[in-house]
Design a protein around this motif. Structure first.
Motif, PDB file in Angstrom:
ATOM      1  N   ALA A 121       0.820  -1.216   0.000  1.00  0.00           N
ATOM      2  CA  ALA A 121       0.000   0.000   0.000  1.00  0.00           C
ATOM      3  C   ALA A 121       0.850   1.260   0.000  1.00  0.00           C
ATOM      4  N   SER A 126       0.395   2.638  -3.873  1.00  0.00           N
ATOM      5  CA  SER A 126       0.132   4.070  -3.742  1.00  0.00           C
ATOM      6  C   SER A 126       0.638   4.847  -4.951  1.00  0.00           C
ATOM      7  N   THR A 146      -4.658  -5.385  -0.172  1.00  0.00           N
ATOM      8  CA  THR A 146      -3.326  -4.800  -0.127  1.00  0.00           C
ATOM      9  C   THR A 146      -2.833  -4.892   1.323  1.00  0.00           C
ATOM     10  N   TYR A 165      -0.299   1.366   6.830  1.00  0.00           N
ATOM     11  CA  TYR A 165      -1.431   1.009   5.965  1.00  0.00           C
ATOM     12  C   TYR A 165      -2.538   2.057   6.068  1.00  0.00           C
ATOM     13  N   LEU A 169      -3.660   4.582   2.963  1.00  0.00           N
ATOM     14  CA  LEU A 169      -5.004   4.635   2.386  1.00  0.00           C
ATOM     15  C   LEU A 169      -5.637   6.007   2.587  1.00  0.00           C
TER      16      LEU A 169
END
Length: 188
Positions: A121, A126, A146, A165, A169
């Protein structure tokens, strides 16, 4: 640019770096041990619906990396290997769009929307999500498909994989993509 539900239904599935080497202790502790299971769920549904699938594989230029092409970790994980007719591209930087032909492949197929899953991620996922959005694609990220690794910043401050993480996100949500669970994507 986030995708709508209708766009997500027609999207190309992009799997990023689902490779054996990412299980190597060299990378440290990881969150979301179910990520690969969810990736396989997405892959299975895309195949059943005969939707386009693109596999990306990272070829590290660092000879010590488990993802170097001469190492066993370069191989894709079981269940995530491409089938005949599925596109497989190799990259050696974080973005799936640099020197891979991915953008042209998507443009040639008149693709406007992508669903992204894979590892990790905070790195290649990303970077690729941002790049896809910047190129004008509608992007959905499968959050539970992910994962992230523990990380230490430039001052020596430690962050757990879950913190990495969550922040990864958060920095993508609603600006570069729409974030959904695998189940939400499969229900569309």
């Amino acid at each position: 640019m986030p995708a709508t539900d209708l766009e997500c239904q027609q999207a190309t599935l992009i799997l990023i770096d689902v490779q054996k080497g990412l299980d190597d202790p060299w990378f440290g502790k990881r969150n979301n041990p179910d990520a690969e299971q969810n990736i396989v769920r997405l892959l299975t549904q895309w195949r059943a619906k005969l939707r386009p699938i693109i596999h990306l594989q990272h070829a590290s230029v660092n000879p010590r990396s488990p993802l170097h092409p001469d190492r066993p970790g370069f191989q894709l994980k079981r269940g995530c290997e491409p089938l005949s007719g599925e596109t497989q591209l190799v990259k050696n930087v974080n973005s799936a769009f640099i020197d891979t032909g991915l953008e042209q492949h998507l443009r040639d197929a008149d693709a406007t929307s992508v669903v992204v899953c894979g590892l990790t991620a905070e790195h290649c996922v990303s970077t690729s999500v941002r790049h896809a959005s910047n190129l004008g694609f509608n992007v959905t990220l499968a959050a539970d498909a992910t994962a992230s690794f523990d990380s230490t910043d430039h001052n020596g401050k430690y962050f757990t994989a879950e913190q990495v993480y969550d922040l990864s996100l958060a920095t993508l949500n609603d600006e570069f993509c729409r974030i959904k669970s695998t189940s939400e994507i499969l229900q569309q």
